[in-house]
Design an enzyme around this catalytic site. Structure first.
Site, PDB file in Angstrom:
ATOM      1  N   ASP A 109       0.821  -1.277   0.104  1.00 53.15           N
ATOM      2  CA  ASP A 109      -0.065   0.173  -0.058  1.00 53.15           C
ATOM      3  C   ASP A 109       1.006   1.214   0.160  1.00 53.15           C
ATOM      4  O   ASP A 109       1.132   1.593   0.923  1.00 53.15           O
ATOM      5  CB  ASP A 109      -0.845  -0.032   1.173  1.00 53.15           C
ATOM      6  N   GLU A 141      -2.218  10.741   0.827  1.00 49.17           N
ATOM      7  CA  GLU A 141      -3.271  10.027   0.724  1.00 49.17           C
ATOM      8  C   GLU A 141      -3.762   9.399   2.059  1.00 49.17           C
ATOM      9  O   GLU A 141      -4.746   9.519   2.507  1.00 49.17           O
ATOM     10  CB  GLU A 141      -3.165   9.108  -0.280  1.00 49.17           C
ATOM     11  N   GLU A 142      -2.587   8.968   2.764  1.00 57.16           N
ATOM     12  CA  GLU A 142      -2.942   8.523   4.151  1.00 57.16           C
ATOM     13  C   GLU A 142      -3.071   9.450   5.190  1.00 57.16           C
ATOM     14  O   GLU A 142      -3.546   8.873   6.280  1.00 57.16           O
ATOM     15  CB  GLU A 142      -1.361   7.817   4.499  1.00 57.16           C
TER      16      GLU A 142
END
Length: 424
Positions: A139, A171-172
């Protein structure tokens, strides 16, 4: 033949080789994991990406590496600045030889959750079963590497393919990278105002770990913070104070059950597609010592919405908290704010699955899908697909197999082919 095409063909020869072609020309003793990775341009790219720490907020090094790699393979690269505490940027790339403006976008993210975990390889008798570990291997650097290779292979076969690559930061954490791209009128123009670089995207392929399944949609999200103000006192004389913890606990107990309560009884909605809405009370903090009545209590909550809008869920949460606390004015619920004001979060995201040959699934995790504005006039197809499992992402045992990476290249190429057929 230029070097970029030779490199692309080298990638083609590796990733499209059949299992039989890759069978043991070497004995178990002759083939170390390192030699296997080194011999593959694709696996080497994946290794190099994973080996560079890129915890959210510190993505510049991996961004520089990726930009340099793409430039060396005949891509024009734009480093789009993204606001934040450090200087960081998205990487947008398109082939310099393409005769038309990009209309197919492949995108994933280059940031990871903490902590950084070094790259490592576990040997297997079958090379496709080799397990690769390290932060981001799953990921989402597996998706990044596979998308790059799928684009290179497609361009080697069809140099005029109108492709673009976008690899974003943050994004995280909050999606700042994708939102920066989304609001950029040059890189993501509206149909009414095409830019000199892009007319408008007809297909967007998002990369996340989906176990090689095509995702038909994912749940929405709503986050909020609960703060309670009390009054401290000696624990031997609690009636002289007001316990913030005793006030927040009934509220949290009700919040925790909202996904299990029917809507008509004040609960959060469910749906046939996504199941029930889930609630996670991720952090609770109160007090300073065991012998002091706590003067403050706080909690952070994340809701994964199976139906409805963030605004509707907000009203349900506020009503439940007011009912549980007797509408106590010392209880404050603050919801995450959206980029344009108002409540943050997003509704469930429905995605396209009209390309045959994939297993279809839904997922509970969030992505950058809702952070990228699409225009209905463009009749945009949105796909979510990638190698690896979300079940090991973010953990200390994050891993992925060579087979999954290789299959992902084929899957991305299949999606690109379908996108090209819509254009031509």
């Amino acid at each position: 033949m230029n070097l970029s095409i030779l490199a692309a063909l080298a990638l083609v020869s590796f990733s499209t080789a059949s299992t039989e072609q890759q069978s043991p020309l070497f004995s178990h003793a002759d083939r170390s994991p390192k030699s296997i990775i080194d011999a593959s341009p694709f696996l080497s790219l994946h290794r190099d990406l994973v080996s560079i720490p890129s915890v959210s907020g510190n993505e510049s090094a991996v961004g520089e590496f990726l930009a340099s790699f793409l430039e060396s393979h005949n891509f024009n690269v734009i480093k789009q600045p993204v606001e934040g505490r450090t200087s960081r940027f998205n990487v947008f790339a398109y082939p310099s030889s393409a005769p038309s403006k990009p209309s197919i976008l492949l995108t994933s993210h280059i940031d990871t959750v903490p902590p950084f975990i070094p790259y490592s390889v576990q040997y297997s008798d079958n090379e496709r079963d080799i397990v690769i570990s390290g932060r981001g291997c799953d990921d989402a650097k597996g998706s990044v590497a596979a998308q790059v290779v799928a684009a290179l292979e497609t361009l080697a076969e069809n140099p005029s393919a109108p492709l673009a690559l976008l690899f974003v930061v943050d994004e995280e954490v909050g999606g700042a990278g994708m939102r920066a791209f989304s609001f950029n009128t040059t890189l993501n123009p509206s149909p009414d105002s095409p830019s000199s670089l892009v007319d408008g995207y007809k297909t967007i392929i998002f990369g996340e770990p989906t176990d090689l399944a095509l995702v038909s949609g994912h749940k929405g999200m709503l986050s909020f913070h609960v703060h309670v103000t009390g009054k401290s006192s000696h624990s031997g004389y609690p009636w002289l104070g007001e316990s913030a913890l005793s006030t927040i606990l009934p509220a949290l107990s009700v919040i925790d059950k909202l996904g299990d309560i029917p809507v008509e009884k004040g609960g959060l909605p469910s749906s046939e597609k996504y199941g029930r809405t889930t609630v996670n009370i991720g952090r609770v903090e109160a007090g300073v010592a065991g012998n002091v009545v706590p003067a403050a209590a706080d909690a952070d909550v994340t809701v994964r919405l199976a139906a409805g809008t963030p605004e509707e869920a907000m009203d349900i949460v506020l009503a439940a908290v007011a009912n549980a606390t007797g509408d106590n004015p010392h209880v404050v619920v603050k919801f995450a704010e959206g980029p344009n004001g108002g409540v943050g979060g997003y509704a469930p995201q429905d995605l396209d699955t009209d390309v045959p040959g994939f297993e279809i699934t839904t997922v509970n995790y969030g992505t950058d899908v809702p952070n990228l504005k699409v225009y209905e006039e463009n009749d945009v197809k949105r796909y979510l697909y990638g190698p690896g499992s979300i079940h090991v992402a973010h953990g200390d045992h994050e891993s992925i197999t060579v087979a999954q990476l290789e299959e992902a290249v084929k899957g991305y190429k299949k999606l690109i082919t379908a996108a090209l057929e819509r254009i031509y």
